[in-house]
Design an enzyme around this catalytic site. Sequence first.
Site, short mmCIF file in Angstrom:
data_model
loop_
_atom_site.label_atom_id
_atom_site.label_comp_id
_atom_site.label_asym_id
_atom_site.label_seq_id
_atom_site.Cartn_x
_atom_site.Cartn_y
_atom_site.Cartn_z
N SER A 106 44.01 31.98 12.44
CA SER A 106 44.33 31.43 11.12
C SER A 106 44.00 32.42 10.01
O SER A 106 44.54 33.51 9.97
CB SER A 106 43.62 30.09 10.93
N ASP A 252 49.09 32.45 10.27
CA ASP A 252 49.81 31.54 11.17
C ASP A 252 50.66 30.52 10.43
O ASP A 252 51.24 29.62 11.03
CB ASP A 252 48.85 30.85 12.14
#
Length: 461
Positions: A106, A252
Amino acid sequence: MSLIKSISGIRGTIGGKVDENLTPIDAVKFAAAYGSWLKGQSGKERVKVVIGRDARISGEMIQNLVQYTLIGLGIDVVNIGLSTTPTVEVAVSMEEADGGIILTASHNPKEWNALKLLNNKGEFVSDQDGKAILKIAQENDFSFAQVDNLGEIFINDAYIDIHIDEVLQLPLVTPEAIQEKKFRVVVDGVNSSGGIAIPNLLKELGVEVIKLYCEPNGQFPHNPEPLKEHLGDICKKVVEEKADFGIVVDPDVDRLAFITEDGEMFGEEYTLVACADYVLSKTKGNVVSNLSSSRALRDIAHKHGVTYTAAAVGEVNVVTEMKRTEAIIGGEGNGGIIYPELHYGRDALVGVALFLSLLAERGISVKQLRESYPAYFMSKNKIQLTEHINPDHILNEMEKKYASEQITTIDGLKIDFPESWIHLRKSNTEPIIRIYTEAKSQKEADELATRFIEEIKALCK
């Protein structure tokens, strides 16, 4: 650095020692644990898992380790390659797969990677299921397939385009109205898969795209967390290009932030506020965000005559609360939009499409849109944890000290004051205590954070 095993997945830095970092052996072990759990859950002779990754340098290595471990268990793998977190979530449902794995850390820097684990609905596994997977990993309780029963790998690199098509077909997304406005937008894809997905979506909507850091090579040009202090380049670029606004995503593509036409932050907290405002203007229904999100969403919910509910931090917690309250939109104040009309997952592509539809309808600038919402200011800070600091002790002591205030303890400690609030919690992804404050001015929010940081430091002595 220890591996972090939490509701957010298995996360760690690449290299180093087994069980201390995300090494190849750890990737294999946790992939085997997940696959074994999935086989036990499904009861099927043949299980199918979707795998996708962001553009991290370690992504291809980790993906190969994970997918070959799964076929060793007799599990079929749909490899959708370079992708986004929401795209993998959509693909799990469309493939009628039994689960999915997203290989991404992330917003963490490039040395990090992670296995984010999905169930057969394309949603993050529950806390209970996550604990079951960790138990299998700890006990090395794996049974691999015989040679005639190995799984197969099927490659499908079309899912970003499929995801875009699904977004464009949402009833509240208005491609023709957006095209008529001839928007000009700068996109910062932080050299990850957002550099593919967001420009491709915008082109389908007739938006002129100015790319900034959209080469998916995993070399992040700045800290990949989409916060103001990391986004000087795009703020400058929007003004130089005389663009209508800027779009920023994390590696992401589940977090989304906007830049106004004058190079200022729209405020990642207000991404959800704007999208919810648009959705609620068309369809009445409840909304949910987490405890660390702005009060502005509550105000928007009240404006539209619907109920706002706060959940514990973490996408799975927000999704659980959304289902319980039958919310029609929700998410997290870090720029994560969850719109169940498509799927129960944070999705920057959905957020971009809803935001553009709102702008096209109202015919105002991004700055004017921001000024139309309640003004709240947030300060986001953190204290690094060491082995000598007990975070639970700190939170307990602070709860005692402020017992006369409105207290919420479903996730760390949130203290609501009449004109402000503070939320203290242990991070799911890093060895830190996060300290979020919000008030009616930036000065007040910063001062509240500073005050509590000093109080916490005093407890650590």
